[in-house]
Design a protein around this motif. Structure first.
Motif, PDB file in Angstrom:
ATOM      1  N   TYR A 198       0.839  -1.194   0.000  1.00 31.65           N
ATOM      2  CA  TYR A 198       0.000   0.000   0.000  1.00 31.65           C
ATOM      3  C   TYR A 198       0.876   1.246   0.000  1.00 31.65           C
ATOM      4  CZ  TYR A 198      -4.113  -2.814   0.953  1.00 31.65           C
ATOM      5  OH  TYR A 198      -5.130  -3.720   0.863  1.00 31.65           O
ATOM      6  N   TRP A 199       0.318   2.319  -0.541  1.00 34.00           N
ATOM      7  CA  TRP A 199       1.035   3.591  -0.636  1.00 34.00           C
ATOM      8  C   TRP A 199       0.644   4.491   0.520  1.00 34.00           C
ATOM      9  CZ3 TRP A 199       4.687   4.505  -4.398  1.00 34.00           C
ATOM     10  CH2 TRP A 199       4.778   3.525  -5.395  1.00 34.00           C
ATOM     11  N   GLU A 200       1.580   5.362   0.911  1.00 34.50           N
ATOM     12  CA  GLU A 200       1.358   6.301   2.004  1.00 34.50           C
ATOM     13  C   GLU A 200       2.202   7.542   1.780  1.00 34.50           C
ATOM     14  OE1 GLU A 200       2.732   4.847   5.786  1.00 34.50           O
ATOM     15  OE2 GLU A 200       4.811   4.740   5.109  1.00 34.50           O
ATOM     16  N   PHE A 201       1.928   8.537   2.618  1.00 29.55           N
ATOM     17  CA  PHE A 201       2.798   9.697   2.707  1.00 29.55           C
ATOM     18  C   PHE A 201       3.822   9.361   3.792  1.00 29.55           C
ATOM     19  CE2 PHE A 201      -1.202  11.484   1.082  1.00 29.55           C
ATOM     20  CZ  PHE A 201      -0.725  11.965  -0.109  1.00 29.55           C
ATOM     21  N   PRO A 202       5.124   9.412   3.490  1.00 28.53           N
ATOM     22  CA  PRO A 202       6.134   8.946   4.443  1.00 28.53           C
ATOM     23  C   PRO A 202       6.161   9.791   5.708  1.00 28.53           C
ATOM     24  CG  PRO A 202       7.166  10.107   2.620  1.00 28.53           C
ATOM     25  CD  PRO A 202       5.707   9.965   2.270  1.00 28.53           C
ATOM     26  N   GLY A 203       6.618   9.182   6.779  1.00 31.43           N
ATOM     27  CA  GLY A 203       6.718   9.862   8.063  1.00 31.43           C
ATOM     28  C   GLY A 203       6.887   8.860   9.173  1.00 31.43           C
ATOM     29  N   GLY A 204       6.478   9.238  10.381  1.00 29.48           N
ATOM     30  CA  GLY A 204       6.601   8.335  11.518  1.00 29.48           C
ATOM     31  C   GLY A 204       6.160   8.987  12.803  1.00 29.48           C
ATOM     32  N   LYS A 205       6.444   8.319  13.900  1.00 28.30           N
ATOM     33  CA  LYS A 205       5.988   8.748  15.218  1.00 28.30           C
ATOM     34  C   LYS A 205       6.847   9.878  15.774  1.00 28.30           C
ATOM     35  CE  LYS A 205       4.328   4.197  16.436  1.00 28.30           C
ATOM     36  NZ  LYS A 205       5.084   2.978  16.217  1.00 28.30           N
TER      37      LYS A 205
ATOM     38  N   LEU B  21       8.551  15.328  11.810  1.00 28.96           N
ATOM     39  CA  LEU B  21       8.417  15.134  10.369  1.00 28.96           C
ATOM     40  C   LEU B  21       9.764  15.293   9.668  1.00 28.96           C
ATOM     41  CD1 LEU B  21       6.223  14.630   8.190  1.00 28.96           C
ATOM     42  CD2 LEU B  21       6.277  17.086   7.806  1.00 28.96           C
ATOM     43  N   GLU B  22      10.474  16.336  10.001  1.00 34.12           N
ATOM     44  CA  GLU B  22      11.772  16.589   9.374  1.00 34.12           C
ATOM     45  C   GLU B  22      12.777  15.491   9.720  1.00 34.12           C
ATOM     46  OE1 GLU B  22      12.547  20.667  10.498  1.00 34.12           O
ATOM     47  OE2 GLU B  22      10.823  21.361   9.323  1.00 34.12           O
ATOM     48  N   ARG B  23      12.780  15.013  10.965  1.00 31.49           N
ATOM     49  CA  ARG B  23      13.671  13.922  11.376  1.00 31.49           C
ATOM     50  C   ARG B  23      13.308  12.632  10.644  1.00 31.49           C
ATOM     51  NH1 ARG B  23      12.503   9.983  14.332  1.00 31.49           N
ATOM     52  NH2 ARG B  23      10.773  11.006  15.404  1.00 31.49           N
ATOM     53  N   GLU B  24      12.014  12.305  10.600  1.00 33.33           N
ATOM     54  CA  GLU B  24      11.578  11.064   9.957  1.00 33.33           C
ATOM     55  C   GLU B  24      11.911  11.050   8.463  1.00 33.33           C
ATOM     56  OE1 GLU B  24      10.332   8.168  10.894  1.00 33.33           O
ATOM     57  OE2 GLU B  24      10.105   8.569  13.026  1.00 33.33           O
ATOM     58  N   LEU B  25      11.767  12.182   7.789  1.00 36.57           N
ATOM     59  CA  LEU B  25      12.095  12.230   6.365  1.00 36.57           C
ATOM     60  C   LEU B  25      13.594  12.048   6.138  1.00 36.57           C
ATOM     61  CD1 LEU B  25       9.667  15.023   5.140  1.00 36.57           C
ATOM     62  CD2 LEU B  25       9.434  12.543   4.917  1.00 36.57           C
ATOM     63  N   ALA B  26      14.400  12.569   7.044  1.00 40.17           N
ATOM     64  CA  ALA B  26      15.846  12.356   6.943  1.00 40.17           C
ATOM     65  C   ALA B  26      16.174  10.871   7.155  1.00 40.17           C
ATOM     66  CB  ALA B  26      16.583  13.223   7.960  1.00 40.17           C
ATOM     67  N   GLU B  27      15.542  10.243   8.159  1.00 42.02           N
ATOM     68  CA  GLU B  27      15.823   8.837   8.461  1.00 42.02           C
ATOM     69  C   GLU B  27      15.277   7.897   7.385  1.00 42.02           C
ATOM     70  OE1 GLU B  27      15.610   9.402  13.328  1.00 42.02           O
ATOM     71  OE2 GLU B  27      14.149   8.117  12.341  1.00 42.02           O
ATOM     72  N   GLU B  28      14.044   8.114   6.957  1.00 47.89           N
ATOM     73  CA  GLU B  28      13.389   7.193   6.023  1.00 47.89           C
ATOM     74  C   GLU B  28      13.789   7.399   4.571  1.00 47.89           C
ATOM     75  OE1 GLU B  28       9.138   6.995   6.210  1.00 47.89           O
ATOM     76  OE2 GLU B  28       9.133   6.251   8.267  1.00 47.89           O
TER      77      GLU B  28
ATOM     78  N   ALA C  86      14.105  18.264   4.510  1.00 43.67           N
ATOM     79  CA  ALA C  86      12.818  18.845   4.131  1.00 43.67           C
ATOM     80  C   ALA C  86      12.360  19.790   5.232  1.00 43.67           C
ATOM     81  CB  ALA C  86      11.787  17.742   3.912  1.00 43.67           C
ATOM     82  N   ARG C  87      11.404  20.643   4.902  1.00 43.04           N
ATOM     83  CA  ARG C  87      10.830  21.580   5.868  1.00 43.04           C
ATOM     84  C   ARG C  87       9.327  21.354   5.941  1.00 43.04           C
ATOM     85  NH1 ARG C  87      12.487  27.150   4.598  1.00 43.04           N
ATOM     86  NH2 ARG C  87      11.030  26.978   2.886  1.00 43.04           N
TER      87      ARG C  87
END
Length: 179
Positions: A79-86, A97-104, A109-110
């Motif tokens: 399934y597709w999603e908008f990336p991110g996390g807890k 959001l900014e940390r999760e995008l760097a990790e994943e 990103a801002r």
């Protein structure tokens, strides 16, 4: 000592507090008693306190938004999603959001602003999707994803989105239309 509450959800999705300020053992025993009575409602135990947030990014770049195809857990794979996390304790949604995008994804990103809506992923865990802009890097599927795809407004409905992410598509389409 942590405090727990026992919750119930009826067939219409209405949620009710049954008991609070219990230790975990007492809360679990009470939930088990209700379940043993054979009621069809859903019962669960959750920690008292604010819900934990999951943030997803409608990551915008060049008139498109990034979609990420889940590779895990098994029930969400494909399934597709908008990336991110807890979000971690003490972390703002923007920071998470900014940390999760760097990790994943391996990008900088801002976070710009939250999109309308908030969804319960499961008891005690809520999802909010944010508009975000890519500042630096080329996204790579580093964690939890098998594929990434930049999609335009006319392609949004062609993907098999997770339910929560599908609900925000009209808002994402409006962002893309504004350019």
């Amino acid at each position: 000592m942590d405090s727990f509450r026992v919750m119930r959800q009826d067939d219409n999705g209405n949620r009710f507090l049954l008991a609070k300020d219990l230790d975990r053992t007492a809360a679990e025993a009470l939930a088990a008693q209700y379940e043993a009575r054979g009621h069809k409602q859903l019962y669960w135990v959750e920690a008292d306190g604010p819900a934990r947030m999951v943030v997803g990014a409608a990551l915008l770049h060049g008139g498109r938004v990034l979609a990420a195809r889940r590779s895990e857990p098994a029930e969400l794979a494909g399934y597709w999603e908008f990336p991110g996390g807890k979000a971690e304790p003490g972390e703002s949604e923007e920071q998470a959001l900014e940390r999760e995008l760097a990790e994943e994804l391996g990008v900088k990103a801002r976070a710009l602003h939250p999109l309308p809506g908030r969804w319960s992923v499961r008891p005690g865990l809520h999802l909010r999707i944010w508009a975000a802009e890519l500042l630096h890097g080329e996204p790579q599927p580093l964690q939890g994803h098998s594929e990434l795809r930049w999609v335009g407004p006319d392609e949004l409905d062609r993907l098999a989105w997770l339910d929560h992410d599908r609900e925000v598509l009209p808002h994402v389409a409006a962002l893309l239309a504004r350019g």
